[in-house]
Design a protein around this motif. Structure first.
Motif, mmCIF file in Angstrom:
data_model
loop_
_atom_site.group_PDB
_atom_site.id
_atom_site.type_symbol
_atom_site.label_atom_id
_atom_site.label_comp_id
_atom_site.label_asym_id
_atom_site.label_seq_id
_atom_site.Cartn_x
_atom_site.Cartn_y
_atom_site.Cartn_z
ATOM 1 N N ARG A 1 0.820 -1.218 0.000
ATOM 2 C CA ARG A 1 0.000 0.000 0.000
ATOM 3 C C ARG A 1 0.848 1.259 0.000
ATOM 4 N N GLU A 2 2.025 1.233 0.602
ATOM 5 C CA GLU A 2 2.873 2.428 0.619
ATOM 6 C C GLU A 2 3.623 2.649 -0.688
ATOM 7 N N ASP A 3 3.430 1.753 -1.672
ATOM 8 C CA ASP A 3 4.117 1.883 -2.958
ATOM 9 C C ASP A 3 3.337 2.714 -3.972
ATOM 10 N N TYR A 4 2.127 3.165 -3.626
ATOM 11 C CA TYR A 4 1.365 4.027 -4.531
ATOM 12 C C TYR A 4 0.570 5.029 -3.711
ATOM 13 N N ARG A 5 0.323 6.185 -4.336
ATOM 14 C CA ARG A 5 -0.339 7.276 -3.622
ATOM 15 C C ARG A 5 -1.005 8.221 -4.609
ATOM 16 N N ILE A 6 -2.019 8.928 -4.133
ATOM 17 C CA ILE A 6 -2.650 9.998 -4.906
ATOM 18 C C ILE A 6 -2.082 11.320 -4.410
ATOM 19 N N LEU A 7 -1.589 12.120 -5.342
ATOM 20 C CA LEU A 7 -0.987 13.393 -4.974
ATOM 21 C C LEU A 7 -1.315 14.435 -6.031
ATOM 22 N N ASP A 8 -1.987 15.507 -5.610
ATOM 23 C CA ASP A 8 -2.307 16.627 -6.509
ATOM 24 C C ASP A 8 -3.034 16.166 -7.774
ATOM 25 N N GLY A 9 -4.007 15.283 -7.603
ATOM 26 C CA GLY A 9 -4.840 14.870 -8.728
ATOM 27 C C GLY A 9 -4.235 13.855 -9.663
ATOM 28 N N ALA A 10 -3.146 13.219 -9.276
ATOM 29 C CA ALA A 10 -2.516 12.197 -10.108
ATOM 30 C C ALA A 10 -2.131 11.007 -9.230
ATOM 31 N N LEU A 11 -1.860 9.881 -9.875
ATOM 32 C CA LEU A 11 -1.423 8.672 -9.188
ATOM 33 C C LEU A 11 0.086 8.550 -9.320
ATOM 34 N N GLU A 12 0.763 8.286 -8.219
ATOM 35 C CA GLU A 12 2.210 8.100 -8.253
ATOM 36 C C GLU A 12 2.557 6.688 -7.794
ATOM 37 N N LEU A 13 3.482 6.051 -8.523
ATOM 38 C CA LEU A 13 3.973 4.720 -8.186
ATOM 39 C C LEU A 13 5.450 4.805 -7.828
ATOM 40 N N ARG A 14 5.809 4.079 -6.781
ATOM 41 C CA ARG A 14 7.209 3.960 -6.418
ATOM 42 C C ARG A 14 7.886 2.961 -7.361
ATOM 43 N N LEU A 15 9.104 3.272 -7.817
ATOM 44 C CA LEU A 15 9.841 2.321 -8.635
ATOM 45 C C LEU A 15 10.132 1.064 -7.837
ATOM 46 N N LYS A 16 9.792 -0.074 -8.430
ATOM 47 C CA LYS A 16 9.992 -1.370 -7.785
ATOM 48 C C LYS A 16 10.783 -2.283 -8.716
ATOM 49 N N PRO A 17 11.629 -3.158 -8.169
ATOM 50 C CA PRO A 17 12.388 -4.079 -9.029
ATOM 51 C C PRO A 17 11.492 -5.162 -9.616
ATOM 52 N N VAL A 18 11.842 -5.611 -10.834
ATOM 53 C CA VAL A 18 11.172 -6.740 -11.463
ATOM 54 C C VAL A 18 12.043 -7.970 -11.238
ATOM 55 N N ARG A 19 11.510 -8.968 -10.563
ATOM 56 C CA ARG A 19 12.263 -10.162 -10.224
ATOM 57 C C ARG A 19 11.964 -11.296 -11.194
ATOM 58 N N PRO A 20 12.966 -12.116 -11.529
ATOM 59 C CA PRO A 20 12.736 -13.262 -12.423
ATOM 60 C C PRO A 20 11.633 -14.177 -11.892
ATOM 61 N N LYS A 21 10.778 -14.622 -12.803
ATOM 62 C CA LYS A 21 9.690 -15.550 -12.509
ATOM 63 C C LYS A 21 8.637 -14.955 -11.562
ATOM 64 N N GLN A 22 8.666 -13.644 -11.383
ATOM 65 C CA GLN A 22 7.664 -12.969 -10.560
ATOM 66 C C GLN A 22 6.839 -12.025 -11.442
ATOM 67 N N PRO A 23 5.546 -11.840 -11.135
ATOM 68 C CA PRO A 23 4.749 -10.895 -11.927
ATOM 69 C C PRO A 23 5.336 -9.488 -11.862
#
Length: 226
Positions: free
Chosen positions: A48-70
Motif C-alpha cells: 500500500r505504501e508503494d502508490y499514492r494519490i498526490l495533486d490529482g494524479a497517481l504516483e507509483l514507487r519504482l519497484k524491481p522486477v524479479r525473475p519468474k515474478q509478476p
C-alpha cells in the motif's frame, strides 16, 4: 434547389469526417484521480505504501522486477477481447531526478498471467527514450528472416509528444504516442499478442532497482475506450 441540397450534404459529410476520434467510442474506464483511487484498481506486487494519490494524479514507487515474478503494477480488469479495438492511454511524468539506466515506466495490456505487451519511457544506455522503438528493414528482398538486417530507431521521451497509447486490434497491440502539443500521433511498434476473450485489462508500472531515497513516477488521465 438540388444544387443547394448537394452542397449542404457535402458540407455535412466533411463535418462528420472531421469529428474528434473520441466521439462514437465507449469509455470502458477512466481514472483522472481527482477523487482518489477507484476500487477497480488491483495491486500486483505492490504494498500500500508503494502508490499514492498526490495533486490529482497517481504516483507509483519504482519497484524491481524479479525473475519468474509478476511485474509490479496497478491494473484494472475490463470486458473486452483481443479481437476487438480498444485504446488505452495515460500521461507518464518522471518525478524528481531523471530515470537511471535500465529504469522504466509505462503501460501494458494484461491477462491473468501478467503483461501481454509493454510500452514505456526508459533510460536506454543513458538516453531517455520511448520504447519499443520503430523497427525498419534495411536489407534486400529475401533477407527478411535475418535479424541483422533490421534497424531500431528510438525517439526521445519528450512530454510534448503526448500520452503513451496502446491500441489492441485483431490480436495485435500497437504502440503510439499522442496527441502531441501540435495534435499529431506517432506510431512506433506493433506485435501480435495471444488471442484472449476474457480476463483482460490494462496496467501501469514503474520499475527499477532500489537506490538511495524514494523514486516515484506520476501517472495521469488514464483512459480506456472501445
Amino acid at each position: 434547389m438540388q444544387t443547394r441540397r448537394q452542397t449542404l450534404l457535402t458540407m455535412l459529410l466533411i463535418c462528420v469526417a472531421w469529428l474528434p476520434e473520441s466521439l462514437g467510442q465507449t469509455v470502458l474506464f477512466e481514472g483522472n484521480f481527482d477523487r482518489g483511487l477507484s476500487d477497480q484498481w488491483q495491486a500486483v506486487g505492490l504494498d500500500r505504501e508503494d502508490y499514492r494519490i498526490l495533486d490529482g494524479a497517481l504516483e507509483l514507487r519504482l519497484k524491481p522486477v524479479r525473475p519468474k515474478q509478476p511485474r509490479p503494477m496497478l491494473k484494472v480488469n475490463l470486458p473486452f477481447k483481443t479481437a476487438e479495438t480498444v485504446i488505452a492511454s495515460v500521461d507518464v511524468t518522471i518525478v524528481g531526478e531523471p530515470l537511471r539506466r535500465g529504469e522504466l515506466a509505462g503501460l501494458c495490456p494484461t491477462d491473468r498471467d501478467g503483461s501481454l505487451f509493454t510500452v514505456r519511457k526508459t533510460n536506454l544506455d543513458g538516453y531517455f527514450v520511448l520504447a519499443p522503438g520503430k523497427v525498419d528493414f534495411i536489407g534486400t528482398p529475401g533477407q527478411e528472416g535475418n535479424p541483422g538486417k533490421y534497424a531500431v530507431k528510438y525517439w526521445p521521451a519528450d512530454e510534448a509528444f503526448g500520452p503513451l497509447r496502446i491500441t489492441v486490434r485483431g490480436h495485435y497491440a500497437h504502440f503510439q504516442v499522442g496527441p502531441s502539443s501540435d495534435g499529431k500521433y506517432r506510431t512506433f511498434f506493433h506485435s501480435a499478442i495471444q488471442e484472449t476473450k476474457e480476463g483482460l485489462g490494462f496496467g501501469i508500472f514503474a520499475a527499477g532497482e532500489p537506490g538511495d531515497g524514494e523514486r516515484w513516477v506520476r501517472f495521469g488521465n488514464f483512459r480506456v475506450t472501445q
